[in-house]
Scaffold this active site. Structure first.
Site, short mmCIF file in Angstrom:
data_model
loop_
_atom_site.label_atom_id
_atom_site.label_comp_id
_atom_site.label_asym_id
_atom_site.label_seq_id
_atom_site.Cartn_x
_atom_site.Cartn_y
_atom_site.Cartn_z
N ASN A 7 34.91 38.81 35.12
CA ASN A 7 35.16 37.75 36.11
C ASN A 7 34.79 36.43 35.44
O ASN A 7 33.61 36.15 35.23
CB ASN A 7 34.26 38.04 37.33
CG ASN A 7 34.46 37.05 38.44
OD1 ASN A 7 35.17 36.04 38.28
ND2 ASN A 7 33.84 37.30 39.56
N ARG A 90 39.27 39.83 37.23
CA ARG A 90 39.40 39.30 38.59
C ARG A 90 40.12 37.95 38.51
O ARG A 90 39.72 37.06 37.75
CB ARG A 90 38.02 39.08 39.19
CG ARG A 90 38.11 38.43 40.54
CD ARG A 90 36.78 37.94 41.03
NE ARG A 90 36.95 37.37 42.35
CZ ARG A 90 36.15 36.47 42.85
NH1 ARG A 90 35.11 36.04 42.19
NH2 ARG A 90 36.37 35.98 44.05
N HIS A 179 38.91 36.51 48.90
CA HIS A 179 38.01 37.68 49.03
C HIS A 179 38.77 38.96 49.35
O HIS A 179 38.22 39.90 49.91
CB HIS A 179 36.96 37.49 50.16
CG HIS A 179 36.06 36.32 50.01
ND1 HIS A 179 35.81 35.44 51.03
CD2 HIS A 179 35.36 35.87 48.95
CE1 HIS A 179 34.97 34.50 50.61
NE2 HIS A 179 34.69 34.74 49.34
N ARG A 240 30.88 24.27 52.25
CA ARG A 240 32.25 23.94 52.68
C ARG A 240 32.29 23.79 54.20
O ARG A 240 31.63 24.54 54.92
CB ARG A 240 33.22 25.06 52.27
CG ARG A 240 33.39 25.14 50.78
CD ARG A 240 34.28 26.32 50.40
NE ARG A 240 33.62 27.12 49.38
CZ ARG A 240 34.03 28.32 48.99
NH1 ARG A 240 35.10 28.87 49.53
NH2 ARG A 240 33.38 28.98 48.06
N GLU A 333 25.29 41.26 54.59
CA GLU A 333 24.48 42.44 54.27
C GLU A 333 23.00 42.25 54.60
O GLU A 333 22.29 43.22 54.87
CB GLU A 333 24.60 42.77 52.77
CG GLU A 333 25.98 43.28 52.39
CD GLU A 333 26.22 43.28 50.88
OE1 GLU A 333 25.26 43.44 50.12
OE2 GLU A 333 27.39 43.12 50.47
N GLU A 383 33.37 44.65 44.69
CA GLU A 383 34.66 44.17 44.18
C GLU A 383 34.93 44.72 42.78
O GLU A 383 36.05 45.04 42.43
CB GLU A 383 34.66 42.64 44.16
CG GLU A 383 34.73 42.06 45.57
CD GLU A 383 34.18 40.65 45.66
OE1 GLU A 383 32.95 40.48 45.49
OE2 GLU A 383 34.96 39.72 45.91
#
Ligand code: ADP
Length: 398
Positions: A7, A90, A179, A240, A333, A383
């Site tokens: 990634n 990714r 995502h 954001r 989580e 992922e």
């Protein structure tokens, strides 16, 4: 097969070496500050840890050092780099060109390059990562797994904005989401935990981390998702702003003369929890301040709760019937209080959670309340495993 999952960010390279025989992670780590002073971290299952500053002038050097660590006679986990069967990358933006993961070819690379216009922050470094890998592992097949492909099944009423068609047709302005690999992983895992075929389930997946998105998964496919053309749309996030009245941009421009690019930057990096709390974009810091009576921290926390409630509520309405709700990623989580406060609002619909079971962090666990009409789960996202699975499937079919 052993798969290296990569990634790449503009100055970082995250990696995991996964043995697909048992899905175990043989080693993982992160190269940071590439092109600056350089730092490398490497951890193996056996407990070896490297964590040191090392010159990393570019991604190619970082990639070579990762391979050196993996094959190191003393601390390595494989004898030879030829043991790596494939590399899975990714890629954040697959845009309008990619509906599934792909084996890397010149054409695929050109496609990722074309999409730099709609993924300007993420696709250029991903290409650098692909090229660095090719240089270091020239004979190893590579696969690209896009964050957006899971969302390509959205129907047109969810995929497009209610603006004239020419902007979608000429400039590809549409909702791509993000995502997707995480939403796909947790929705498939949820179906597995329920002992059902994903086709027979409607699931709402809440990926709540630094960046957050919620997806309505209908019969195993994405029906709607909260992020749009860019990962700025949707929920209130760490830095954001999420969805706002779009005329805020032109209004700020007219009032201040601030260039549009700077306004976008402000909404991406200096807004959200950070701006509202004036303390931090990290939920943990916001909660500590809120507990001490800080009003702005309280407002930030409430804005986050409000946006999670709104999207879950909206997707219950859009789907018409829901079988499960899943929480994942850093906040999903770990933040038991958020899960409890959000789900309390759905109690009147007969959706409840077990507060004792909910009182946990980072574990895969069902937290459904007694007689709840909808099952509720915490499923840590993975992922990298999803990327490795796609990579293996494509390489084996070559
Ligand atoms: P990213 O989007 O960068 O992958 P993560 O999924 O790792 O982010 O989520 C990071 C965020 O998770 C942190 O900024 C923090 O707000 C939140 N988080 C982590 N641990 C906890 C915790 N124990 N309680 C509440 N929030 C947490």
């Amino acid at each position: 097969m052993i798969i290296l999952v990569v990634n790449t960010g503009s100055s970082s390279l995250k990696y995991q070496l996964i043995n697909m025989d048992d899905n175990s992670v043989l080693a993982k780590g992160l190269c940071e500050r590439i092109g600056e002073d350089g730092h490398m971290n490497y951890k193996t299952d056996a407990g070896t840890v490297f964590d040191h500053d090392v010159p990393l002038p570019d991604h190619g050097v970082a990639m070579q050092l990762v391979i050196n660590a993996l094959t190191d006679p003393e601390h390595g986990v494989i004898a030879d780099m030829n043991e790596i069967g494939a590399v899975g990358h990714r890629i954040v933006q697959g845009g309008y060109l990619f509906d599934k993961s792909e084996i890397i070819t010149d054409e695929v690379e050109a496609g990722i390059e074309e999409l730099c216009t709609i993924g300007p922050l993420h696709n250029p470094p991903a290409l650098v990562g692909i090229r660095a890998c090719k240089k270091v592992l020239p004979d190893t097949p590579g696969v690209v797994v896009f964050d957006t492909t899971f969302h390509r099944t959205m129907p047109d009423e969810c995929k497009y904005y209610a603006i004239p068609w020419e902007y979608a047709e000429k400039y590809h302005v549409q909702r791509y989401g993000a995502h997707g690999t995480s939403h796909r992983y947790v929705s498939e895992r949820c179906a597995e935990l329920m002992g059902k075929d994903p086709k027979d389930l409607n699931i709402i997946t809440c990926h709540l981390g630094n960046g957050s998105s919620i997806t309505a998964v209908k019969g195993g496919k994405c029906y709607d998702t909260s992020m749009g053309l860019t990962p700025l749309e949707g929920l209130v996030m760490g830095t954001r702003c999420g969805s706002i009245d779009p005329t805020v941009v032109s209004f700020i421009y007219e009032q201040t003369g601030m260039p549009v690019k700077e306004i976008t930057d402000m909404m991406t990096k200096k807004s959200g929890l950070l701006a509202v709390s004036e303390i931090s974009g990290d939920v943990r810091d916001v909660c500590i301040a809120e507990a001490k009576g800080n009003h702005k921290a309280h407002v930030a926390r409430e804005m986050l709760l409000r946006s999670v409630k709104r999207f879950i509520g909206a997707y219950i309405a859009e789907l018409g019937q829901v079988d499960a709700i899943v929480f994942t990623a850093g906040i999903g989580e770990n933040d038991a209080e958020l899960r409890e406060k959000v789900m309390d609002n759905f109690g009147f619909m007969g959706i409840t959670i077990d507060k004792k079971k909910n009182d946990c962090r980072g574990k895969e666990v069902e937290i459904t309340g007694k007689d709840s009409k909808v099952r509720v789960f915490i499923i840590p996202t993975n992922e990298e495993l999803m990327i490795a699975k796609d990579t293996q499937a494509l390489v084996e079919a070559m």
